[in-house]
Design a protein around this motif. Structure first.
Motif, PDB file in Angstrom:
ATOM      1  N   ARG A 102     -10.328  -3.659   4.072  1.00 21.46           N
ATOM      2  CA  ARG A 102     -10.128  -2.844   2.267  1.00 21.46           C
ATOM      3  C   ARG A 102      -8.884  -3.819   2.109  1.00 21.46           C
ATOM      4  N   THR A 103      -8.373  -4.433   0.894  1.00 24.96           N
ATOM      5  CA  THR A 103      -7.843  -4.597   0.178  1.00 24.96           C
ATOM      6  C   THR A 103      -6.420  -3.950   0.081  1.00 24.96           C
ATOM      7  N   LEU A 138     -10.937  -2.744  -7.104  1.00 17.60           N
ATOM      8  CA  LEU A 138      -9.625  -2.972  -7.076  1.00 17.60           C
ATOM      9  C   LEU A 138      -9.325  -2.052  -7.955  1.00 17.60           C
ATOM     10  N   ASN A 189     -10.432  -9.652  -8.016  1.00 17.24           N
ATOM     11  CA  ASN A 189     -10.621  -9.035  -6.593  1.00 17.24           C
ATOM     12  C   ASN A 189     -12.847  -8.932  -6.366  1.00 17.24           C
ATOM     13  N   ASP A 219       0.627  -1.089   0.310  1.00 19.53           N
ATOM     14  CA  ASP A 219      -0.229   0.193  -0.157  1.00 19.53           C
ATOM     15  C   ASP A 219       0.992   1.174  -0.185  1.00 19.53           C
ATOM     16  N   GLY A 224      -2.996  -8.506  -4.543  1.00 13.80           N
ATOM     17  CA  GLY A 224      -4.766  -8.586  -4.130  1.00 13.80           C
ATOM     18  C   GLY A 224      -4.775  -9.316  -2.826  1.00 13.80           C
ATOM     19  N   VAL A 255      -3.580   1.066  -8.013  1.00 12.42           N
ATOM     20  CA  VAL A 255      -2.651   0.236  -9.064  1.00 12.42           C
ATOM     21  C   VAL A 255      -1.513   0.682  -9.366  1.00 12.42           C
ATOM     22  N   VAL A 302      -2.305  -3.730  -1.057  1.00 13.89           N
ATOM     23  CA  VAL A 302      -1.544  -4.549  -2.116  1.00 13.89           C
ATOM     24  C   VAL A 302      -0.306  -4.618  -2.424  1.00 13.89           C
ATOM     25  N   ASP A 327      -9.013  -6.225 -10.918  1.00 10.47           N
ATOM     26  CA  ASP A 327     -10.206  -5.948 -10.929  1.00 10.47           C
ATOM     27  C   ASP A 327     -10.944  -6.589 -10.867  1.00 10.47           C
TER      28      ASP A 327
END
Length: 267
Positions: free
Chosen positions: A100-101, A65, A57, A13, A92, A70, A103, A54
């Motif tokens: 929240r995802t 996503l 996810n 992130d 992910g 990204v 990354v 996306d």
């Protein structure tokens, strides 16, 4: 003179990965990823990579996503590594307990194109949810390890009845003298595979999908040549089990032109 090794960089992130961050892939590895090659800050098929992330996810975690997020995270990791050419992976993960995802972006040295024809050992193995690119697939790694010990470069995944699906880490295509043929079987739709499809279509040489088997009337023996492809590039196949294939240089030129016709999108 000793060459200095590329220093791999990992960020979560947008910040350098901490020990707590790395516990997520180590202990809670359920997730998805895409792998891409960056050259001079650009990526071929960037939109395809973002769409893959996306879609996976949404299916796995029930949330989108954002592609803009990204791209920003990839740029940040490249800037942190001080490079514009690199191999990049975007993973992910869902934080333990939900939310929240998360990354993870890793930056490694640029891939070098494969040299020489590849040899494939067929194995009976079908990936769960093959349309999702995901880390930590034991079966793929296991069969790839056994293929290497038997003197092959990669495992070729096949379904019941010897139906050809995909390479353990690649898409596989065949050449019948007129068209590129992709096996019509459950498999990951690779980004390089899609770019080749698009490039061949632009050149007036559209590819086709057709069942391919190890033996019989739809067997691999009916084809003049074969190749594999992934984010690292395109390579001819010289052997599947005991079946030999000639390297078709003209086919490889066509594939290189088709792939090279895809522009690089700036991150």
């Amino acid at each position: 003179m000793r060459t200095q090794r590329f220093a791999v960089r990992a960020e979560f992130d947008g910040h350098p990965a901490t020990e707590d961050d790395l516990l997520i892939p180590a202990l809670h590895g359920f997730g998805h990823f895409t792998a891409l090659q960056v050259r001079d800050g650009g990526v071929r098929g960037l939109g395809l990579h973002l769409a893959r992330l996306d879609a996976a996810n949404r299916e796995l975690f029930g949330q989108p996503l954002d592609g803009g997020r990204v791209r920003e995270l990839i740029r940040h990791a490249l800037d942190g590594a001080g490079v514009r050419d690199a191999s990049v992976r975007v993973n992910g993960y869902l934080s333990p307990g939900g939310g929240r995802t998360r990354v993870m972006v890793t930056v490694d040295e640029p891939a070098r194109p494969s040299t020489g024809a590849r040899s494939l050992r067929s194995v009976p193995y079908a990936r769960t949810a093959p349309h999702i690119k995901r880390p930590g697939d034991f079966g793929q790694a296991y069969h790839g390890l056994l293929a290497g010990r038997a003197g092959f470069d990669e495992a070729l995944l096949t379904l019941p009845g010897g139906v050809v699906a995909e390479g353990a880490t690649t898409s596989i295509g065949f050449w019948d003298g007129a068209s590129v043929v992709w096996p019509d079987a459950p498999a990951l739709t690779g980004t390089t595979m899609t770019l080749l499809d698009q490039g061949l279509e632009r050149a007036g040489r559209p590819s086709v999908r057709r069942p391919v088997t190890l033996e019989g009337p739809d067997g691999v023996g009916r084809y003049r040549a074969a190749f594999v492809c992934n984010a690292r590039g395109i390579a001819p196949v010289g052997r599947i089990d005991d079946r030999r294939f000639a390297v078709d240089e003209e086919l490889l030129k066509q594939l290189d032109r088709a792939y090279g016709s895809a522009p690089r999108d700036a991150l």
